[in-house]
Enzyme design. Structure first.
Site, PDB file in Angstrom:
ATOM      1  N   HIS A 191       2.298  40.187 -16.166  1.00 18.00           N
ATOM      2  CA  HIS A 191       2.341  41.049 -17.357  1.00 18.00           C
ATOM      3  C   HIS A 191       1.004  41.788 -17.511  1.00 18.00           C
ATOM      4  CE1 HIS A 191       3.287  41.833 -21.742  1.00 18.00           C
ATOM      5  NE2 HIS A 191       1.960  41.856 -21.787  1.00 18.00           N
ATOM      6  N   GLU A 192      -0.094  41.057 -17.442  1.00 12.74           N
ATOM      7  CA  GLU A 192      -1.405  41.694 -17.634  1.00 12.74           C
ATOM      8  C   GLU A 192      -1.713  42.681 -16.502  1.00 12.74           C
ATOM      9  OE1 GLU A 192      -2.584  41.551 -20.436  1.00 12.74           O
ATOM     10  OE2 GLU A 192      -1.538  39.780 -21.187  1.00 12.74           O
ATOM     11  N   HIS A 196       0.000  45.939 -17.043  1.00 15.95           N
ATOM     12  CA  HIS A 196      -0.605  46.802 -18.058  1.00 15.95           C
ATOM     13  C   HIS A 196      -1.507  47.874 -17.433  1.00 15.95           C
ATOM     14  CE1 HIS A 196       0.766  45.636 -21.915  1.00 15.95           C
ATOM     15  NE2 HIS A 196       0.317  44.394 -21.872  1.00 15.95           N
ATOM     16  N   ASP A 212       6.342  43.344 -19.509  1.00 12.51           N
ATOM     17  CA  ASP A 212       7.251  42.195 -19.396  1.00 12.51           C
ATOM     18  C   ASP A 212       8.190  42.353 -18.201  1.00 12.51           C
ATOM     19  OD1 ASP A 212       6.240  40.838 -21.572  1.00 12.51           O
ATOM     20  OD2 ASP A 212       7.827  41.454 -22.974  1.00 12.51           O
TER      21      ASP A 212
HETATM   22 ZN   LIG Z   1       0.702  42.812 -23.100  1.00  9.41          ZN
END
Ligand SMILES: [Zn+2]
Length: 683
Positions: free
Chosen positions: A518-519, A522, A587
């Site tokens: 997830h990170e 980003h 996600d």
């Molecule tokens: Zn996030």
């Protein structure tokens, strides 16, 4: 200004356990949270019809929201556990003998917070110097210097001033001026006309009135003052930029000289303000929203000095209410906790004091936390998973059909440049200059806030400090910073249910593996993709690839805009697909990358099912169960406006609907609800 893409809304870290945290209010230490929980599963539901209900149905039924919380879920359970760990640490450093300097500092801070008798005795005395200074203002010329003094004490008033890495040269940190000064959670609360918003403003005015009465004003005076506060803040809200619009960093990119910005809004006396602010000298800065200053410039002259004084007093009361007597604490809770968030009871005092210590001396308390809970082996095993998922992302980029080789090379460059920060900072923050005494809680908070304001301002006109962490080590959260191009995992999240040494890879990859993915994603979502490998706002995409990205991201925005956040007697609120786009993209991408990394380990070798589930199924269930939660309607409504993250149900169902691997793992067929006809996929 920090550009920080967290796994969860930032204010819901341990730092605000004051507004979120335990049911029984007992002091029984919570049990370890299972990473894979068979008792949470609702087997009466078909996973292909509603996977969130399948993974979490029994958990939701058996875990109602504790009365002192507005939400309750697996994340919150882990936070609560950390609060207990921190509580133990703080209790152990209460005896004055033989304490290290940091034990003494956090111990005394906590003791002062717990000393309610002294707090009651002092009443509003801690606010007296600020209130006196406000009362003494006798010309508009003195307004901004007073705003400056209050901002230096951590009171958010009129606008905000801070630092950020230069968007075009992230190696250098510059000053940043931005909109601000609101009390309610978002500009929408002031501007929308639906029945709920109208009711909220009415309740807000009543709350402001009560607080002024507690401060000693007569009821009729307090009534008028509350209306003045609403009028001033409504004007600030009108001048503020919408949260969704602000997602595009280009809307906040305005380098100006001090002379230019000062001339554009002369009533702000900005040249004088900067000189007073405590910041090192600078000649140019970023102004996130120049129109705010132009619009509010007229408001400064058209609003009377007396009205401004009312607003300044209100911001002081609102900021310091939690540090004052029980009457202030309770009134503050009635509005912010009970009315706005649906929380039935306030948390017990010690939990609020743990949260306050984390907020103001978090890196000192965090150092003690790390010593107790997190060894070098924790750092090592997390790093191994991070590397496995970075390798999966490399593989994933290579397989993309919609991206040209030219853009792919740049994407690899960016991926390779990402810095991994795990557990806690290399260098601990030095709080030795913060004066903490055992009999002055409000003063401790003020000095702690002032220290942090000054620490941030000190970064201006210096090389960017990429080693400075944005969260304290006990925080159950994680984040990516576009202008630093780094991913960060505080020690607090590196434990069950996210990571467990006793669990198989499938479960750990569905948990912390997905968080890592997830990170990483980003860095390549609607915001992150606009920054290059060095964290500069620089377009590295071909026009065609950028268009392909926008189309794919548009699919995700449309998908989530169809999901209902809350439906109650006040009506139905849907998710804002554009506000939540970055998180939903992260996600979807994160789960995919974690799955790829797991498959690289498990491969096609047949593995014996555990508890009746294949590794693939265990991976998806572990993911689903991280997001098990219950929310009050009030909290769901508030978060739909301010939270860039989707609620648990949609973080699970919104993602698996797009996942062929999920559908294969559970044998889902076309036409079933968890099989989206036009599946969205960015990464
Ligand atoms: Zn996030």
């Amino acid at each position: 200004m920090r550009i920080l893409c967290a796994l969860l809304l930032l204010s819901f870290s341990v730092s605000s356990a004051a507004q979120t945290s335990s049911s029984s209010q007992s002091s029984e230490f919570p049990k370890e949270i299972p990473s894979f929980d068979l008792t949470a599963i609702d087997k009466t539901v078909d996973p292909c019809v509603d996977f969130y209900q399948y993974s979490c149905g029994n958990w939701m039924k058996n875990n109602p929201i504790p009365p002192d919380k507005s939400s309750w879920g697996r994340f919150y359970e882990l936070r609560e556990r950390n609060v207990y760990v921190l509580h133990d640490i703080l209790e152990q450093v209460q005896t004055p003998a033989q304490r290290s300097p940091i034990q003494e500092k956090v111990g005394d801070y906590y003791a002062a917070c717990m000393d309610e008798a002294t707090i009651e005795k002092k009443g509003t005395e801690p606010l007296a110097p600020t209130m006196k200074a406000i009362a003494a203002l006798n010309s508009k010329q003195q307004l901004i210097p007073q705003v400056s003094a209050m901002q230096r004490d951590g009171i958010r008033v009129l606008f905000s001033f801070g630092q950020m890495p230069d968007m075009h040269d992230s190696r250098q940190t510059i000053a940043n001026l931005d909109q601000g000064g609101l009390t309610l959670p978002d500009r929408d609360y002031y501007l929308k006309d639906d029945a709920k918003s109208v009711e909220t403003r009415q309740k807000y005015v009543e709350h402001v009135q009560k607080m002024f009465e507690l401060a000693g004003d007569k009821p009729d005076v307090a009534t008028a003052e509350a209306k003045t506060v609403l009028a001033i803040e409504t004007a600030l809200a009108k001048a503020s930029m919408d949260r969704t619009v602000r997602r595009d960093p280009h809307t906040r990119d305005h380098m100006m000289t001090v002379t230019e910005v000062a001339a554009s809004a002369p009533n702000f006396q900005l040249t004088e303000f900067f000189a007073d602010s405590g910041a090192p000298k600078f000649t140019s800065l970023n102004v996130s929203n120049p129109d705010f200053f132009k619009a509010v410039n007229d408001q400064i002259s058209s609003t009377s000095l007396d009205d401004w004084k009312v607003y300044l007093r209100w911001r002081t009361l609102d900021t310091y209410a939690p540090t004052l007597t029980k009457a202030f604490v309770d009134e503050d809770f009635q509005f912010n906790g009970a009315y706005l968030s649906g929380q039935k009871e306030i948390e017990v005092r010690w939990k609020r004091c743990v949260a306050s210590t984390d907020r103001n001396l978090g890196m000192a308390l965090g150092q003690l936390y790390v010593d107790k809970t997190f060894g070098p082996e924790g750092k090592e095993r997390t790093l191994k998973m991070v590397q496995a998922i970075e390798a999966a992302m490399h593989q994933d980029i290579g397989q993309l059909t919609w991206m040209s080789d030219t853009t792919k090379q740049k994407a690899y460059e960016k991926l390779n440049a990402i810095v991994n920060n795990i557990g806690y900072p290399d260098k601990w923050r030095d709080y030795s200059s913060v004066v903490v005494t055992r009999d002055d809680y409000a003063g401790n908070v003020e000095r702690g806030s002032a220290f942090e304001v000054q620490r941030q301002l000190n970064k201006i006109s210096k090389p960017t400090d990429k080693k400075d962490w944005g969260m304290t080590p006990p925080t159950v959260n994680a984040y990516y910073r576009a202008n630093m191009n780094d991913i960060n995992f505080p020690a607090g999240i590196l434990q069950p249910p996210f990571y467990s040494q006793n669990m198989d890879d499938a479960v750990n990859y569905g948990g912390i593996g997905m968080v890592i993915g997830h990170e990483l994603t980003h860095g390549f979502d609607d915001q992150g993709r606009k920054y290059d490998a060095d964290g500069n706002l620089k377009d590295w995409w071909t026009a065609e690839d950028a268009k392909a990205f926008e189309e794919r991201a548009g699919c995700i925005a449309d998908e989530y805009s169809g999901f209902v956040a809350v439906k109650d007697d006040k009506g139905e609120v849907k998710l804002n697909g554009k506000l939540t786009l970055g998180e939903n993209t992260a996600d979807n991408g994160g789960l995919k990358l974690a799955y790829m990394a797991l498959m690289n380990i498990v491969g096609n070798t047949p593995v014996k099912p555990i508890d009746g589930y294949t590794p693939q199924q265990r991976f998806f269930i572990a993911y689903g169960q991280i997001w098990c939660e219950n929310r009050t309607d009030q909290q769901a409504r508030k978060l739909a406006i301010i939270d860039p993250h989707s609620p648990g149900r949609w973080r699970v169902n919104g993602v698996v609907q797009n996942s062929a691997a999920f559908q294969q793992a559970f044998g889902c067929k076309a036409g079933q609800p968890m099989v989206r006809q036009n599946a969205c996929r960015v990464w």
